[in-house]
Write a protein that holds these residues in place. Structure first.
Motif, PDB file in Angstrom:
ATOM      1  N   GLN A 232     -51.664 -60.639  62.021  1.00 51.07           N
ATOM      2  CA  GLN A 232     -52.121 -60.097  63.302  1.00 51.07           C
ATOM      3  C   GLN A 232     -52.056 -61.231  64.329  1.00 51.07           C
ATOM      4  O   GLN A 232     -51.014 -61.817  64.547  1.00 51.07           O
ATOM      5  N   ASP A 233     -53.171 -61.573  64.959  1.00 55.20           N
ATOM      6  CA  ASP A 233     -53.163 -62.663  65.942  1.00 55.20           C
ATOM      7  C   ASP A 233     -53.707 -63.962  65.356  1.00 55.20           C
ATOM      8  O   ASP A 233     -53.937 -64.928  66.097  1.00 55.20           O
ATOM      9  N   ASN A 234     -53.908 -63.994  64.057  1.00 59.13           N
ATOM     10  CA  ASN A 234     -54.481 -65.174  63.410  1.00 59.13           C
ATOM     11  C   ASN A 234     -53.377 -66.105  62.907  1.00 59.13           C
ATOM     12  O   ASN A 234     -52.520 -65.688  62.129  1.00 59.13           O
ATOM     13  N   ILE A 235     -53.420 -67.342  63.355  1.00 59.37           N
ATOM     14  CA  ILE A 235     -52.529 -68.384  62.840  1.00 59.37           C
ATOM     15  C   ILE A 235     -53.377 -69.301  61.965  1.00 59.37           C
ATOM     16  O   ILE A 235     -54.286 -69.971  62.452  1.00 59.37           O
ATOM     17  N   THR A 236     -53.098 -69.292  60.668  1.00 58.39           N
ATOM     18  CA  THR A 236     -53.937 -70.003  59.707  1.00 58.39           C
ATOM     19  C   THR A 236     -53.102 -71.011  58.924  1.00 58.39           C
ATOM     20  O   THR A 236     -52.055 -70.669  58.389  1.00 58.39           O
ATOM     21  N   ARG A 451     -56.293 -57.262  53.792  1.00 59.44           N
ATOM     22  CA  ARG A 451     -57.342 -56.456  53.157  1.00 59.44           C
ATOM     23  C   ARG A 451     -58.717 -56.933  53.590  1.00 59.44           C
ATOM     24  O   ARG A 451     -59.612 -56.118  53.888  1.00 59.44           O
ATOM     25  N   ILE A 452     -58.903 -58.241  53.628  1.00 61.33           N
ATOM     26  CA  ILE A 452     -60.183 -58.795  54.077  1.00 61.33           C
ATOM     27  C   ILE A 452     -60.439 -58.425  55.536  1.00 61.33           C
ATOM     28  O   ILE A 452     -61.548 -58.011  55.909  1.00 61.33           O
ATOM     29  N   LEU A 453     -59.420 -58.565  56.379  1.00 60.49           N
ATOM     30  CA  LEU A 453     -59.592 -58.256  57.806  1.00 60.49           C
ATOM     31  C   LEU A 453     -59.915 -56.786  58.034  1.00 60.49           C
ATOM     32  O   LEU A 453     -60.743 -56.449  58.887  1.00 60.49           O
ATOM     33  N   SER A 454     -59.276 -55.894  57.278  1.00 59.08           N
ATOM     34  CA  SER A 454     -59.444 -54.466  57.543  1.00 59.08           C
ATOM     35  C   SER A 454     -60.708 -53.888  56.914  1.00 59.08           C
ATOM     36  O   SER A 454     -61.389 -53.062  57.522  1.00 59.08           O
ATOM     37  N   LYS A 455     -61.033 -54.319  55.702  1.00 60.72           N
ATOM     38  CA  LYS A 455     -62.161 -53.723  54.976  1.00 60.72           C
ATOM     39  C   LYS A 455     -63.459 -54.503  55.122  1.00 60.72           C
ATOM     40  O   LYS A 455     -64.515 -54.023  54.711  1.00 60.72           O
ATOM     41  N   PHE A 456     -63.379 -55.685  55.704  1.00 60.34           N
ATOM     42  CA  PHE A 456     -64.576 -56.523  55.841  1.00 60.34           C
ATOM     43  C   PHE A 456     -64.789 -56.930  57.290  1.00 60.34           C
ATOM     44  O   PHE A 456     -65.559 -57.834  57.592  1.00 60.34           O
ATOM     45  N   LEU A 458     -66.302 -55.671  59.893  1.00 57.13           N
ATOM     46  CA  LEU A 458     -67.621 -55.592  60.524  1.00 57.13           C
ATOM     47  C   LEU A 458     -68.478 -56.818  60.213  1.00 57.13           C
ATOM     48  O   LEU A 458     -69.458 -57.088  60.913  1.00 57.13           O
ATOM     49  N   ASN A 459     -68.112 -57.552  59.171  1.00 51.24           N
ATOM     50  CA  ASN A 459     -68.849 -58.754  58.804  1.00 51.24           C
ATOM     51  C   ASN A 459     -68.220 -60.025  59.386  1.00 51.24           C
ATOM     52  O   ASN A 459     -68.687 -61.126  59.107  1.00 51.24           O
ATOM     53  N   ASN A 460     -67.159 -59.841  60.196  1.00 53.30           N
ATOM     54  CA  ASN A 460     -66.513 -60.970  60.887  1.00 53.30           C
ATOM     55  C   ASN A 460     -66.172 -62.133  59.955  1.00 53.30           C
ATOM     56  O   ASN A 460     -66.671 -63.258  60.130  1.00 53.30           O
ATOM     57  N   PRO A 461     -65.326 -61.902  58.952  1.00 50.78           N
ATOM     58  CA  PRO A 461     -64.929 -63.005  58.061  1.00 50.78           C
ATOM     59  C   PRO A 461     -64.248 -64.105  58.854  1.00 50.78           C
ATOM     60  O   PRO A 461     -63.413 -63.833  59.711  1.00 50.78           O
ATOM     61  N   TYR A 462     -64.608 -65.352  58.573  1.00 46.67           N
ATOM     62  CA  TYR A 462     -64.101 -66.474  59.368  1.00 46.67           C
ATOM     63  C   TYR A 462     -63.001 -67.216  58.622  1.00 46.67           C
ATOM     64  O   TYR A 462     -63.206 -67.742  57.528  1.00 46.67           O
TER      65      TYR A 462
END
Length: 471
Positions: A232-236, A451-456, A458-462
């Motif tokens: 998505q927009d995350n560069i990791t 999967r983490i971004l879509s299913k988690f 609401l918990n704002n995984p960092y």
């Protein structure tokens, strides 16, 4: 009056600020550069319009993009002391656009100069970084691809705009991309490949020579020196052997806990947080930090294939599964018995009958599936920790049912993501903590990451913006 720009910058590396300082000096504008707290602050005297125009022209032409560049805020402030002489250490980064222009310009005195060193980010010492790689037009198993012509990227690969920006940034990372070109797919036997744009003087000269010889791409032995994933927009940054990410402070003797505490500080999780560390090298663990301290509250036991097969043989139901699997796939079972030192992903790759026995091959296979919803792979815990016997058993069961390998691989990463989410949810309830850090090189797999971004969500995984997720 003066112009003040606050440039969000997610690394402690000084070269980007150094490039700005060099352009201030060259343009003749009165200005200053400082860097602290994830920001670069640039102040420019706006009374000299010619100097402003010269600085703007230089930056538009020669200032490279950086992986760590964030939002820029521009305001007008009162004139103040603007003189500075910002210094940057030397980094193992690409030569800047101006140096590359000199390197490839027949009219330049540095044309084809293989000893050229970039001095345009105020680096204090001209340290030399040798490129000992061998570049070839011939593919060999496991090779990465060097981009020869930037104009060919969209024809050869399926890439997003963010991936292309990252690929040609000053850091020149390695990215895994989808191959679009049929000739390249046939040549490599792959649908996905690691690519890098020329990042050293040597690789730039090799690419120039290849272009003149109408060679479209070159291959080289994988180095994995700066691995980046774009989701998505995350560069990791997954791994960094070049020292461009933030340097870890010594906060704990345990290296995984230490990385977690550094990332938690970056995220400003000061009152407590929980980490999911999914690492192919260090295993899977969950770490909690709160007012009483920090520790690994769950640490998956080592995967030992010999023990897994023995436990399956001793179990009434699993032994029947094993017998049926060996009857249908005798060559797979022979390989497993002959390689009982295999780790988890090597074992999975063998069951899926993949050519290369490693995490990357399973990850690549998972990316071939484009549907929604995976199979229910068993990722439960047993009395002695994670239940590897049931995990491997469920993969064997689906293999027996002639499940497509790409669907099965996809389901494995989806299941690992769901396991992490479930475990984090339980730890959240137990410790009353709602801040979450994601770590580990398994997040190189975009199925797991997504999967983490879509299913988690609401918990704002960092996911760290400045630190690498793994060694």
């Amino acid at each position: 009056m003066a112009i003040k720009q606050v440039i969000k910058y997610k690394s402690d590396s000084k070269y980007f600020a150094g490039f700005l300082q060099s352009m201030i000096k060259e343009s003749g504008i009165v200005g200053s550069i400082s860097q602290a707290d994830d920001s670069i602050v640039m102040r420019l005297d706006d009374s000299n319009q010619k100097a402003i125009a010269d600085f703007s022209q230089l930056s538009n032409k020669y200032l490279a993009h950086s992986l760590f560049l964030g939002d820029i805020q521009t305001i007008e402030v009162d004139s103040e002391s603007l003189e500075s002489d910002f210094k940057s250490p030397t980094y193992n980064i690409s030569a800047c656009p101006r140096c590359l222009e000199r390197l490839t310009d027949p009219a330049s005195e540095d044309y084809l100069n293989d000893s050229l060193k970039c001095t345009h980010y105020s680096n204090e010492a001209n340290q030399e970084f040798l490129d000992s790689k061998y570049y070839s037009p011939h593919y060999s198993q496991g090779s990465d691809l060097l981009i020869v012509d930037p104009n060919s990227v969209n024809r050869l690969f399926v890439m997003t705009a963010e991936e292309i920006k990252a690929l040609f940034s000053i850091e020149k990372p390695t990215l895994k991309v989808t191959i679009k070109d049929e000739v390249l797919r046939d040549l490599t036997g792959k649908n996905f490949i690691n690519i890098k744009s020329p990042y050293s003087v040597k690789s730039n000269l090799v690419a120039l020579n290849a272009r003149e010889s109408e060679v479209e791409y070159l291959f080289f032995e994988s180095s994995d020196d700066l691995k980046v994933v774009v989701v998505q927009d995350n560069i990791t940054v997954i791994r960094d052997a070049r020292g461009v990410t933030k340097e870890l402070k010594e906060l704990d003797a345990d290296k995984e806990i230490n990385r977690f505490l550094n990332i938690a500080q970056e995220a400003d999780f000061l009152k407590g947080s929980i980490a999911a560390n999914l690492s192919t090298r260090d295993g899977i663990s969950f770490i909690v930090s709160n007012e009483t301290g920090h520790k690994k509250v769950i640490n998956f036991q080592s995967f030992i294939l010999k023990d897994v097969l023995e436990q399956m043989s001793d179990d009434e139901n699993k032994s029947k599964l094993l017998a049926n699997f060996e009857k249908k796939f005798p060559s797979i079972m022979q390989e497993l018995h002959q390689n009982d030192e295999y780790r988890m992903f090597e074992t999975v790759a063998s069951i899926l009958e993949l050519k290369e026995k490693n995490f990357e091959s399973v990850s690549d296979k998972s990316l071939e599936f484009h549907g929604n919803g995976g199979l229910k792979i068993d990722t439960n815990y047993g009395d002695d920790g994670f239940d590897y016997v049931s995990f491997i058993g469920s993969i064997m069961s689906f293999k027996l049912a002639d499940t497509d390998e790409h669907y099965l691989a996809y389901s494995i990463f989806e299941a690992l993501g769901d396991m992490a989410i479930s475990t984090l949810g339980q730890l959240k309830t137990k410790f009353k903590i709602d801040k979450f850090v994601m770590m580990g090189d398994m997040f190189e797999n975009t199925v797991l990451y997504s999967r983490i971004l879509s299913k988690f969500q609401l918990n704002n995984p960092y996911f760290s913006k400045g630190f690498a997720l793994d060694d």
